[in-house]
Each structure stands twice: as structure tokens, then as C-alpha cells.
Scaffold this active site. Structure first.
Site, mmCIF file in Angstrom:
data_model
loop_
_atom_site.group_PDB
_atom_site.id
_atom_site.type_symbol
_atom_site.label_atom_id
_atom_site.label_comp_id
_atom_site.label_asym_id
_atom_site.label_seq_id
_atom_site.Cartn_x
_atom_site.Cartn_y
_atom_site.Cartn_z
ATOM 1 N N LYS A 24 0.907 4.201 -2.909
ATOM 2 C CA LYS A 24 0.565 5.590 -2.614
ATOM 3 C C LYS A 24 1.777 6.517 -2.745
ATOM 4 C CE LYS A 24 -3.786 4.895 -1.820
ATOM 5 N NZ LYS A 24 -4.804 5.422 -2.752
ATOM 6 N N TYR A 55 0.827 -1.208 0.000
ATOM 7 C CA TYR A 55 0.000 0.000 0.000
ATOM 8 C C TYR A 55 0.861 1.258 0.000
ATOM 9 C CZ TYR A 55 -3.980 2.994 1.313
ATOM 10 O OH TYR A 55 -4.955 3.969 1.343
#
Length: 244
Positions: free
Chosen positions: A159, A155
Site C-alpha cells: 500500500k 501489506y
């Protein structure tokens, strides 16, 4: 609807995406709500916008599938000759685990949905924005993309990639009156953080509370507006002071 400006929100059917869709509709945009599978949530968001006097339409497709992206977005420009003034890249998933136990599928699924989709969608929309010489591109990242979080190697990579890509995108498009910025939420009260133990998290947040989707949407609404015309390539954190 013909004289309204259009906004496309990926993952716009619930959580932060729903709040963004509602906020942009209240600002006068016709909102194109992209979603993948939850018909009930998507229709609820559309109804919510319409009961408040706004207008919205639904675009059901998987942003991680380039064939589906092309099939659903290209006709908007090639056949319907529509403009899109605002793009919000919000679609995202989590598959948390320590890298020692993380499967290849959990890595690739998160990178595909969170980062590859940013490329697929932004490539098409930015080309249209260049032709119309105007646009606002706002991508939703995360505190995880700025500081890193335990169990979120995939993740955080996705991002962080969005943040870096947006900085380059901002440079490429600035001369065409197109801005590109990132909003990086911290812990926000959505389904995605429902599993989080707040007693462990709150001591690390100076404001001592979880944020709301509407607080994120308000920043997106500002970046979509004419008031943000001299802001590009920036990361605006909405995290209660958790990371500065």
C-alpha cells in the site's frame, strides 16, 4: 450505454469495491466490475446496481496475472473501441503475520495482488486515457501504507508502494487532464477486518467507531467527478482520525 462514461473497478464485487461500484453507477457511469472468483458476490453487485437504475458488466480475471489482464482489457480498446474515464484500483488481499514467521508466498502473493496489479491495469488504462486526454485514476491504499501496522510488513509495503507510485503517476499524466489520487481507508466494516478485536482498536480511533464502505465510496465518487479537477497526487485518509 453507448453515451455513458465508463468506470472500471478492480475487486469491485464486495466490501469497499461494491460500495464504490454502486456509488459510481448512481453518478451515471456504466461500471465494469472486475472480480477474481466469487461469482455470487459479483452478480449480486451487478443486480444491486441494475435494480437502482444503473448499468454494469462483469469482468472476471485475476489482476495479479498480466496475461489475464491483457486478455481481458486490451480487447475493450482494440476491438470494442471503448473508453474508460475512471479507473479504481481497489483489488487487494491480506496475509498478516510477523515478518519472522511470514512465508515467501505470503509476501509475494500480497505484493502481486496489491501492487503488481496496480501496474498491470494502470499501464493499459492510462495509455487509453492519454489518447482521450481525460481520466481519473483512484487507487485504494490503507492507513497501513501511511503509518505501518504490526504484522503487516507485506501489506504496508504494497500500500505504501501504491502511494509513492501514484505521486509519480500524477506528475506524468497531469498535462493530459488525467488525475491520479489515493484514498487510504482505516478500519472499515468489511470481511477484511472481521477478525479485528474492536475493543482494542476503537480506543485508537478518535471518532470511536469503525467506518463504512459507503464513506470510502463517497470520497472515491468525489475524486471521480469534475469537482476534483484540480486535485492530483494526493492521499485522502478515511480513518476517523486514526492517522493524521
Amino acid at each position: 450505454m453507448e453515451d455513458k462514461k465508463n468506470a472500471l473497478v478492480t475487486g469491485g464485487s464486495k466490501g469497499i469495491g461494491r460500495a464504490i461500484s454502486v456509488d459510481l453507477a448512481q453518478a451515471g457511469y456504466h461500471v465494469m466490475i472486475n472480480y477474481h472468483s466469487d461469482d455470487k458476490a459479483a452478480n449480486l453487485t451487478k443486480e444491486l446496481i441494475e435494480t437502482q437504475g444503473g448499468s454494469a458488466s462483469l469482468l472476471k480475471f485475476d489482476v495479479a496475472n498480466p496475461t489475464e489482464v491483457d486478455k481481458n482489457l486490451l480487447p475493450l480498446f482494440e476491438e470494442k473501441k471503448q473508453s474508460i474515464e475512471v479507473l479504481v484500483n481497489n483489488a487487494g488481499i491480506i496475509r498478516d503475520n510477523s515478518i519472522v514467521w511470514m512465508s515467501k508466498e505470503n509476501w509475494s502473493d500480497v505484493i502481486s495482488t496489491n501492487l503488481d496489479a496496480f501496474f498491470y491495469v494502470t499501464k493499459i488504462i492510462s495509455k487509453r486515457m492519454v489518447k482521450q486526454r481525460y481520466g481519473r485514476i483512484i487507487s485504494i491504499a490503507s492507513t497501513s501504507g501511511q503509518a505501518g501496522m504490526r504484522g503487516q510488513v507485506n501489506y504496508s509495503a504494497s500500500k505504501g508502494g501504491i502511494i509513492a507510485a501514484t505521486k509519480s503517476l500524477a506528475i506524468e499524466l497531469a498535462s493530459r487532464k488525467i488525475t491520479a489520487n489515493v484514498v487510504a481507508p482505516g478500519f472499515i466494516g468489511t470481511e477484511m477486518v472481521a477478525h479485528v478485536d474492536q475493543e482494542k482498536v476503537l480506543p485508537h480511533i478518535p471518532m470511536k467507531r469503525i467506518g463504512s464502505p459507503e464513506e470510502v465510496a463517497a470520497v472515491v465518487g468525489f475524486l471521480a467527478s469534475s469537482k476534483s479537477s484540480y486535485i492530483t497526487g494526493q492521499v485522502i485518509a478515511v480513518n476517523g482520525g486514526m492517522y493524521m
